[in-house]
Design a protein around this motif. Structure first.
Motif, PDB file in Angstrom:
ATOM      1  N   VAL A 109       0.843  -1.192   0.000  1.00 39.97           N
ATOM      2  CA  VAL A 109       0.000   0.000   0.000  1.00 39.97           C
ATOM      3  C   VAL A 109       0.885   1.251   0.000  1.00 39.97           C
ATOM      4  O   VAL A 109       1.982   1.248   0.553  1.00 39.97           O
ATOM      5  N   PHE A 110       0.389   2.297  -0.637  1.00 39.13           N
ATOM      6  CA  PHE A 110       1.057   3.589  -0.617  1.00 39.13           C
ATOM      7  C   PHE A 110       0.717   4.278   0.692  1.00 39.13           C
ATOM      8  O   PHE A 110      -0.442   4.324   1.091  1.00 39.13           O
ATOM      9  N   LYS A 111       1.738   4.808   1.374  1.00 42.14           N
ATOM     10  CA  LYS A 111       1.536   5.485   2.656  1.00 42.14           C
ATOM     11  C   LYS A 111       2.133   6.880   2.597  1.00 42.14           C
ATOM     12  O   LYS A 111       3.119   7.117   1.916  1.00 42.14           O
ATOM     13  N   ILE A 112       1.505   7.761   3.366  1.00 42.00           N
ATOM     14  CA  ILE A 112       2.055   9.099   3.579  1.00 42.00           C
ATOM     15  C   ILE A 112       2.133   9.352   5.076  1.00 42.00           C
ATOM     16  O   ILE A 112       1.366   8.776   5.851  1.00 42.00           O
ATOM     17  N   ALA A 113       3.052  10.208   5.464  1.00 36.71           N
ATOM     18  CA  ALA A 113       3.167  10.601   6.868  1.00 36.71           C
ATOM     19  C   ALA A 113       3.471  12.088   6.920  1.00 36.71           C
ATOM     20  O   ALA A 113       4.268  12.603   6.131  1.00 36.71           O
ATOM     21  N   GLY A 114       2.800  12.766   7.832  1.00 34.89           N
ATOM     22  CA  GLY A 114       3.007  14.196   7.989  1.00 34.89           C
ATOM     23  C   GLY A 114       2.034  14.763   9.001  1.00 34.89           C
ATOM     24  O   GLY A 114       1.478  14.033   9.822  1.00 34.89           O
ATOM     25  N   TRP A 115       1.815  16.062   8.910  1.00 32.57           N
ATOM     26  CA  TRP A 115       0.959  16.745   9.875  1.00 32.57           C
ATOM     27  C   TRP A 115      -0.412  16.997   9.286  1.00 32.57           C
ATOM     28  O   TRP A 115      -0.545  17.444   8.149  1.00 32.57           O
ATOM     29  N   VAL A 166       2.665  16.428   3.887  1.00 26.00           N
ATOM     30  CA  VAL A 166       3.407  15.173   3.797  1.00 26.00           C
ATOM     31  C   VAL A 166       4.906  15.439   3.849  1.00 26.00           C
ATOM     32  O   VAL A 166       5.430  16.250   3.093  1.00 26.00           O
ATOM     33  N   ARG A 167       5.553  14.721   4.752  1.00 21.62           N
ATOM     34  CA  ARG A 167       7.015  14.738   4.835  1.00 21.62           C
ATOM     35  C   ARG A 167       7.607  13.479   4.217  1.00 21.62           C
ATOM     36  O   ARG A 167       8.696  13.511   3.670  1.00 21.62           O
ATOM     37  N   ARG A 168       6.903  12.365   4.324  1.00 22.12           N
ATOM     38  CA  ARG A 168       7.397  11.119   3.748  1.00 22.12           C
ATOM     39  C   ARG A 168       6.275  10.370   3.066  1.00 22.12           C
ATOM     40  O   ARG A 168       5.142  10.376   3.531  1.00 22.12           O
ATOM     41  N   ARG A 213       3.039   2.468  11.377  1.00 18.58           N
ATOM     42  CA  ARG A 213       3.059   3.932  11.457  1.00 18.58           C
ATOM     43  C   ARG A 213       4.482   4.438  11.210  1.00 18.58           C
ATOM     44  O   ARG A 213       5.455   3.785  11.570  1.00 18.58           O
ATOM     45  N   VAL A 214       4.556   5.597  10.625  1.00 17.50           N
ATOM     46  CA  VAL A 214       5.835   6.246  10.379  1.00 17.50           C
ATOM     47  C   VAL A 214       6.074   7.223  11.515  1.00 17.50           C
ATOM     48  O   VAL A 214       5.199   8.021  11.857  1.00 17.50           O
ATOM     49  N   ARG A 215       7.248   7.143  12.107  1.00 18.77           N
ATOM     50  CA  ARG A 215       7.567   8.010  13.239  1.00 18.77           C
ATOM     51  C   ARG A 215       8.026   9.391  12.782  1.00 18.77           C
ATOM     52  O   ARG A 215       8.665   9.532  11.751  1.00 18.77           O
ATOM     53  N   GLU A 216       7.708  10.382  13.585  1.00 21.77           N
ATOM     54  CA  GLU A 216       8.191  11.740  13.365  1.00 21.77           C
ATOM     55  C   GLU A 216       9.636  11.807  13.854  1.00 21.77           C
ATOM     56  O   GLU A 216       9.925  11.466  15.000  1.00 21.77           O
ATOM     57  N   LEU A 217      10.544  12.226  12.992  1.00 17.25           N
ATOM     58  CA  LEU A 217      11.963  12.275  13.319  1.00 17.25           C
ATOM     59  C   LEU A 217      12.397  13.700  13.665  1.00 17.25           C
ATOM     60  O   LEU A 217      11.635  14.652  13.489  1.00 17.25           O
ATOM     61  N   ASP A 218      13.626  13.832  14.141  1.00 16.59           N
ATOM     62  CA  ASP A 218      14.149  15.149  14.514  1.00 16.59           C
ATOM     63  C   ASP A 218      14.110  16.124  13.342  1.00 16.59           C
ATOM     64  O   ASP A 218      13.783  17.301  13.522  1.00 16.59           O
ATOM     65  N   GLY A 219      14.438  15.664  12.144  1.00 20.94           N
ATOM     66  CA  GLY A 219      14.388  16.527  10.967  1.00 20.94           C
ATOM     67  C   GLY A 219      12.981  17.034  10.700  1.00 20.94           C
ATOM     68  O   GLY A 219      12.791  18.178  10.280  1.00 20.94           O
ATOM     69  N   ASP A 220      11.994  16.180  10.951  1.00 27.26           N
ATOM     70  CA  ASP A 220      10.600  16.583  10.797  1.00 27.26           C
ATOM     71  C   ASP A 220      10.252  17.666  11.811  1.00 27.26           C
ATOM     72  O   ASP A 220       9.561  18.635  11.498  1.00 27.26           O
ATOM     73  N   ARG A 221      10.714  17.494  13.027  1.00 29.24           N
ATOM     74  CA  ARG A 221      10.418  18.465  14.080  1.00 29.24           C
ATOM     75  C   ARG A 221      11.034  19.834  13.779  1.00 29.24           C
ATOM     76  O   ARG A 221      10.470  20.871  14.129  1.00 29.24           O
ATOM     77  N   GLU A 246       0.436  21.466  19.432  1.00 26.90           N
ATOM     78  CA  GLU A 246      -0.619  20.450  19.539  1.00 26.90           C
ATOM     79  C   GLU A 246      -1.659  20.557  18.415  1.00 26.90           C
ATOM     80  O   GLU A 246      -2.463  19.639  18.220  1.00 26.90           O
ATOM     81  N   ASP A 247      -1.631  21.664  17.656  1.00 29.30           N
ATOM     82  CA  ASP A 247      -2.551  21.832  16.523  1.00 29.30           C
ATOM     83  C   ASP A 247      -2.110  21.053  15.292  1.00 29.30           C
ATOM     84  O   ASP A 247      -2.866  20.964  14.324  1.00 29.30           O
ATOM     85  N   LEU A 248      -0.889  20.530  15.300  1.00 24.45           N
ATOM     86  CA  LEU A 248      -0.357  19.814  14.156  1.00 24.45           C
ATOM     87  C   LEU A 248       0.020  18.381  14.535  1.00 24.45           C
ATOM     88  O   LEU A 248       1.186  18.054  14.721  1.00 24.45           O
ATOM     89  N   PRO A 249      -0.962  17.490  14.621  1.00 30.44           N
ATOM     90  CA  PRO A 249      -0.640  16.105  14.965  1.00 30.44           C
ATOM     91  C   PRO A 249       0.046  15.391  13.798  1.00 30.44           C
ATOM     92  O   PRO A 249      -0.283  15.607  12.631  1.00 30.44           O
ATOM     93  N   TRP A 250       1.011  14.549  14.123  1.00 33.54           N
ATOM     94  CA  TRP A 250       1.720  13.724  13.139  1.00 33.54           C
ATOM     95  C   TRP A 250       0.885  12.469  12.895  1.00 33.54           C
ATOM     96  O   TRP A 250       0.509  11.788  13.850  1.00 33.54           O
TER      97      TRP A 250
END
Length: 122
Positions: free
Chosen positions: A2-8, A69-71, A85-93, A108-112
């Motif tokens: 499956v295609f996945k995206i991760a971000g805020w 989307v970050r990844r 689930r894709v984890r939020e990394l330091d670069g993302d933060r 808190e307005d931008l959940p990963w």
């Protein structure tokens, strides 16, 4: 697979607030065009590390959000109903800090989130 995206995840109103703060004209746009407008805005600013995607979250909830989307990738080990689930990394933060400054939103307005099959192809 499956295609996945991760971000805020952002609501349409949060996107409108952000665009307004940046001086971007958006009042004439319907909600369904906000992600496209954001992507044009990213292109104009040479921001290649974000991609705006409109999807339902959680899947099937009929609650549309815009995901910054970050990844993104095809995941051979996941399905729509069972995915990692894709984890939020330091670069993302670090990118998130910039987004918070530009948008005026709180952390808190931008959940990963991770979304499997954001385009409902499966």
């Amino acid at each position: 697979m499956v295609f996945k995206i991760a971000g805020w995840a952002l609501s349409f109103q949060q996107v409108r607030t952000w665009l307004e703060k940046q001086g971007q004209k958006h009042q004439h746009l319907g909600d369904e065009f906000l992600a496209t407008d954001l992507n044009y805005w990213f292109d104009e600013r040479n921001i290649d590390y974000l991609w705006a995607v409109c999807t339902d979250y959680p899947r099937g909830s009929l609650q549309p959000v815009i995901v910054l989307v970050r990844r993104r990738r095809e995941d051979p080990k996941s399905t729509v109903s069972h995915y990692y689930r894709v984890r939020e990394l330091d670069g993302d933060r670090e990118i998130k800090k910039q987004l918070l400054e530009e948008s005026g939103l709180a952390d808190e307005d931008l959940p990963w989130i991770t979304v499997a099959d954001p385009f409902f192809q499966c």
